[in-house]
Design an enzyme around this catalytic site. Sequence first.
Site, PDB file in Angstrom:
ATOM      1  N   CYS A 292       0.868  -1.191   0.000  1.00  0.00           N
ATOM      2  CA  CYS A 292       0.000   0.000   0.000  1.00  0.00           C
ATOM      3  C   CYS A 292       0.899   1.233   0.000  1.00  0.00           C
ATOM      4  O   CYS A 292       2.081   1.142  -0.372  1.00  0.00           O
ATOM      5  CB  CYS A 292      -0.992  -0.036   1.155  1.00  0.00           C
ATOM      6  SG  CYS A 292      -0.257  -0.002   2.803  1.00  0.00           S
TER       7      CYS A 292
ATOM      8  N   ASN B 218       2.171   1.604   4.386  1.00  0.00           N
ATOM      9  CA  ASN B 218       2.484   0.345   5.092  1.00  0.00           C
ATOM     10  C   ASN B 218       2.180   0.437   6.589  1.00  0.00           C
ATOM     11  O   ASN B 218       2.869  -0.162   7.409  1.00  0.00           O
ATOM     12  CB  ASN B 218       3.950  -0.082   4.856  1.00  0.00           C
ATOM     13  CG  ASN B 218       4.251  -1.527   5.271  1.00  0.00           C
ATOM     14  OD1 ASN B 218       5.346  -1.813   5.763  1.00  0.00           O
ATOM     15  ND2 ASN B 218       3.336  -2.435   5.092  1.00  0.00           N
TER      16      ASN B 218
ATOM     17  N   ASP C 150      -8.324   3.835   0.866  1.00  0.00           N
ATOM     18  CA  ASP C 150      -7.358   4.318   1.864  1.00  0.00           C
ATOM     19  C   ASP C 150      -8.125   4.890   3.069  1.00  0.00           C
ATOM     20  O   ASP C 150      -8.862   5.864   2.923  1.00  0.00           O
ATOM     21  CB  ASP C 150      -6.508   5.409   1.192  1.00  0.00           C
ATOM     22  CG  ASP C 150      -5.411   5.926   2.097  1.00  0.00           C
ATOM     23  OD1 ASP C 150      -5.444   5.628   3.309  1.00  0.00           O
ATOM     24  OD2 ASP C 150      -4.522   6.630   1.584  1.00  0.00           O
TER      25      ASP C 150
ATOM     26  N   CYS D 209      -1.537   0.801   7.352  1.00  0.00           N
ATOM     27  CA  CYS D 209      -2.973   0.471   7.462  1.00  0.00           C
ATOM     28  C   CYS D 209      -3.298  -0.780   6.650  1.00  0.00           C
ATOM     29  O   CYS D 209      -3.403  -1.882   7.198  1.00  0.00           O
ATOM     30  CB  CYS D 209      -3.851   1.639   7.006  1.00  0.00           C
ATOM     31  SG  CYS D 209      -3.622   3.154   7.971  1.00  0.00           S
ATOM     32  N   ARG D 210      -3.485  -0.636   5.342  1.00  0.00           N
ATOM     33  CA  ARG D 210      -4.052  -1.725   4.539  1.00  0.00           C
ATOM     34  C   ARG D 210      -3.116  -2.903   4.335  1.00  0.00           C
ATOM     35  O   ARG D 210      -3.504  -4.055   4.577  1.00  0.00           O
ATOM     36  CB  ARG D 210      -4.495  -1.181   3.163  1.00  0.00           C
ATOM     37  CG  ARG D 210      -5.615  -0.185   3.253  1.00  0.00           C
ATOM     38  CD  ARG D 210      -5.763   0.620   1.980  1.00  0.00           C
ATOM     39  NE  ARG D 210      -4.626   1.501   1.751  1.00  0.00           N
ATOM     40  CZ  ARG D 210      -4.417   2.219   0.667  1.00  0.00           C
ATOM     41  NH1 ARG D 210      -5.285   2.156  -0.327  1.00  0.00           N
ATOM     42  NH2 ARG D 210      -3.358   3.010   0.560  1.00  0.00           N
ATOM     43  N   SER D 211      -1.887  -2.667   3.870  1.00  0.00           N
ATOM     44  CA  SER D 211      -1.032  -3.835   3.566  1.00  0.00           C
ATOM     45  C   SER D 211      -0.569  -4.580   4.825  1.00  0.00           C
ATOM     46  O   SER D 211      -0.514  -5.816   4.803  1.00  0.00           O
ATOM     47  CB  SER D 211       0.149  -3.468   2.655  1.00  0.00           C
ATOM     48  OG  SER D 211       1.052  -2.587   3.281  1.00  0.00           O
TER      49      SER D 211
HETATM   50  P1  4NP Z   1      -1.915   2.840   4.010  1.00  0.00           P
HETATM   51  O1  4NP Z   1      -2.561   4.205   4.535  1.00  0.00           O
HETATM   52  O2  4NP Z   1      -1.347   3.133   2.643  1.00  0.00           O
HETATM   53  O3  4NP Z   1      -3.083   1.893   3.945  1.00  0.00           O
HETATM   54  O4  4NP Z   1      -0.862   2.442   5.024  1.00  0.00           O
HETATM   55  C1  4NP Z   1      -1.848   5.405   4.598  1.00  0.00           C
HETATM   56  C2  4NP Z   1      -0.971   5.634   5.624  1.00  0.00           C
HETATM   57  C3  4NP Z   1      -0.282   6.825   5.702  1.00  0.00           C
HETATM   58  C4  4NP Z   1      -0.483   7.789   4.732  1.00  0.00           C
HETATM   59  C5  4NP Z   1      -1.355   7.551   3.682  1.00  0.00           C
HETATM   60  C6  4NP Z   1      -2.042   6.359   3.614  1.00  0.00           C
HETATM   61  N1  4NP Z   1       0.196   9.027   4.827  1.00  0.00           N
HETATM   62  O5  4NP Z   1      -0.071   9.922   4.001  1.00  0.00           O
HETATM   63  O6  4NP Z   1       1.060   9.201   5.728  1.00  0.00           O
END
Ligand code: 4NP
Length: 157
Positions: free
Chosen positions: A10, A13, A128, A15-17
């Site tokens: 993702c 790294n 997201d 939340c989702r992955s």
């Molecule tokens: P992820 O979510 O891609 O599912 O881990 C996010 C985590 C952090 C950010 C964006 C999406 N960020 O902008 O810091």
Amino acid sequence: MEKIKILFVCLGNICRSPLAHAVFEHKVNERGLSDKFEIESCGTGSWHVGELPDPRMRKEAQKHGINMTHLGRTLQVMDLEYFDWILPMDRSNMGVLLTKALPEFKDKIKLFRHFDPESTDDFAEVPDPYYGGDEGFRLVYDIVDRTCDNLLDKLSK
Ligand code: 4NP
């Protein structure tokens, strides 16, 4: 037998992955298949390297008995050669992977929700949840849970 090596990807790294990583690992262990899979996750961004997953994602996972302990890591070019299945959570991260991968590795890259049994859309994404509320984290959990089940059914046949 060689292990099947899977990389969930993702943006951050956190939340989702890492959720897909933890849920898939949990299901692999429940089915007694831990010697058959190597599981990892990473982000295409590097803001959260070395961090535990987002507390909101950890809380949602914990409700289902899943402990998320992965520490954020960013994509390495070598990952594209090493892993057998590279599963991005959305089209934007898929684009990053396709840009970086040599032609012979592009076939390993598939949208994670390609394996969602409830999806009718070839380009479905895991939304997201980072800038939203708790509902987004619940939705991500549901998508990831059923998709990991189906993915494991397919890869363990
Ligand atoms: P992820 O979510 O891609 O599912 O881990 C996010 C985590 C952090 C950010 C964006 C999406 N960020 O902008 O810091």
